[in-house]
Write an enzyme that holds these catalytic residues in place. Structure first.
Site, PDB file in Angstrom:
ATOM      1  CB  SER A  67     -11.704   6.382   8.832  1.00  0.00           C
ATOM      2  OG  SER A  67     -10.422   6.939   8.820  1.00  0.00           O
ATOM      3  CG  ASP A  98      -8.570  10.105  11.305  1.00  0.00           C
ATOM      4  OD1 ASP A  98      -7.854   9.929  12.319  1.00  0.00           O
ATOM      5  OD2 ASP A  98      -8.740   9.222  10.445  1.00  0.00           O
ATOM      6  CG  ASP A 136      -9.954   5.975  12.741  1.00  0.00           C
ATOM      7  OD1 ASP A 136      -9.825   7.053  12.134  1.00  0.00           O
ATOM      8  OD2 ASP A 136      -9.578   4.895  12.265  1.00  0.00           O
ATOM      9  CG  ASP A 188      -6.389   5.905  11.061  1.00  0.00           C
ATOM     10  OD1 ASP A 188      -6.890   7.033  10.830  1.00  0.00           O
ATOM     11  OD2 ASP A 188      -6.793   4.862  10.513  1.00  0.00           O
TER      12      ASP A 188
END
Length: 460
Positions: free
Chosen positions: A104, A249, A251, A253
């Site tokens: 993340s 970010d 990833d 999300d």
């Protein structure tokens, strides 16, 4: 080196000694445990995987695929993908679960196995504990040579994800096209650099200035989308005279925006703005965690809905959203969860709903931001000695403020009219994290300092 084994996944720094970092042996061990659990739980021998673009991704990917194959599990490999895309693919492919290879917002030396159930949602507390128990006992058996799993490379889910977003009734492509937005994006050289431009083009945004959109994992700045990390995006918005800046970010999300004047929209207000738009067309309940801004509650109640707070953590937010049948929810870190698409934080659906809202409002991004209640969140911490009984300390603070509205579902949150303070103990250090919110930085910091003084008085 660091290895953190939690209910939601396995996260660590690459390299080091086994059990002290995310080493190849650790990756194989925990992938084996998760694969065994997923098949036992669902009876399905198929798992979806996808990864962000960080430098260790290919290495981790190869180990995970080989391990799942060794368990006799078929693997659908999405390659470079996003967390919400993998979540959608799990249900779309009728798989036993999914593994997202991403740390993340953590820096490049980190990676992680984020674990999903057959509903494409993060596994529960109980399921996470079971996976960890399986890992520690090595309670798994590998397949013989005739029963090894098969690998399918599938890059179709980028378009499938976008198509699902475009099909949502509240996403108005025509309105976005007519607004003729000029947009700058910062995708921190991860998979947002593939997915965000593709989405924007599908939404009819023709002027897209790409900043850090090469998915090579060389993060040009700290990848957490906080104001101090988005100075280049802010400058580029001004240089290009853009309507807004968009940051995600690694990833994809978490989502935040930069106003046309270069100022931050505020990651806490991503969810507030999207919820405002959703509530105008679909009145209902909303949910965020206890550490998120009160502005969501204000917007919800103004629309005639009910706001509910959950414990911190996406799993807890999702559970509360299901419990109260929320129409929108998420976290103040820029995480939008829109259940009409799926129960997971999804920057792509957040972008589509926000741009629709912006286009239909006819406002600039800064004016849209000014239309919402203005709050400031202060984040502090107090470090204690390892032998300190933090739970007992929190009980004493609760007793001191027992006349105030308060919640103990996750640490201690105390409300003072429209101001609040939330105290949470760290799971890994002798620390109490103190989040406070008021209508100004001075008020928020003053409230935090008052609680810190109370704690020190109790300790003395």
């Amino acid at each position: 080196m660091t290895l953190i084994k939690s209910i939601s996944g396995i996260r660590g720094t690459i390299g080091g000694a086994v059990g002290d970092g995310l080493t190849p042996l650790d990756i194989v061990k925990f992938t084996s445990a998760y694969g065994a659990w997923a098949v036992k739980k669902s009876g399905i021998k198929k798992i979806v995987i996808g990864r962000d673009a960080r430098l260790s991704g290919i290495m981790v990917n190869n180990l995970v695929i080989g391990t799942l194959q060794g368990l006799g599990i078929d693997v659908i490999d999405l390659g470079l993908s996003t967390t919400p895309t993998v979540e959608l693919a799990v249900t779309g492919e009728h798989a036993a679960g999914g593994i997202i290879l991403t740390a993340s917002h953590n820096p490049k030396q980190w990676n992680a196995l984020k674990l999903l159930n057959a509903d494409g949602e993060f596994i529960s507390d109980a399921d996470g504990k079971e996976v960890l128990e399986i890992a520690e006992s090595s309670d798994f058996t590998y397949a013989d040579v005739n029963d090894l799993g098969k690998i399918t490379q599938d890059d179709s889910w980028l378009q499938k994800h976008i198509d699902l977003v475009l099909a949502l009734p509240l996403v108005d492509v025509d309105a976005i096209k007519k607004a003729d937005f000029n947009v700058v994006i910062d995708c921190v050289n991860s998979t947002g650099g593939i997915f965000v431009p593709a989405l924007l083009k599908a939404l009819g945004v023709n002027t897209i200035h790409e900043l850090y959109c090469e998915p090579d994992g060389n993060f040009p700045h700290n990848p957490e989308p906080l104001p101090e990390n988005l100075t280049a995006l802010s400058k580029e918005v001004l240089n290009k005279r853009a309507h807004l800046g968009i940051a995600v970010d690694p990833d994809v999300d978490r989502l935040c925006f930069v106003c046309e004047d270069g100022n931050m929209f505020g990651e806490e207000y991503t969810l507030v703005a999207v919820a405002d738009y959703v509530l105008q067309h679909n009145l209902g309940n909303t949910v965020s965690n206890l550490s998120s801004t009160r502005a969501l509650r204000d917007v919800t109640e103004k629309a005639g809905g009910e706001y509910h707070a959950s414990a911190v953590g996406e799993v807890n937010v999702v559970n509360k959203m299901k419990e109260v049948n929320a129409v929108i929810g998420g976290e103040g870190n820029g995480g939008v969860i829109y259940p009409e698409l799926h129960y997971g934080r999804d920057a792509l659906v957040g972008i589509a709903l926000f741009l629709t809202h912006l286009a239909k409002s006819g406002k600039s991004v800064s004016n849209l931001r000014r239309s919402y209640p203005g709050y400031f969140i202060s984040k502090n911490k107090i470090t204690l000695t390892p032998e300190m009984d933090i739970d007992a300390l929190l009980i004493k603070v609760e007793e001191k403020y027992d006349k105030q509205p308060h919640s103990t579902i996750d640490g201690l949150k105390i409300e003072f009219d429209k101001e609040w303070v939330h105290l949470r103990r760290s799971n890994t250090e002798p620390i109490i994290r103190i989040y406070s919110e008021g209508n100004s930085e001075t008020v928020a910091n003053g409230l935090a300092n008052k609680i810190i003084a109370d704690i020190k008085e109790i300790l003395n």
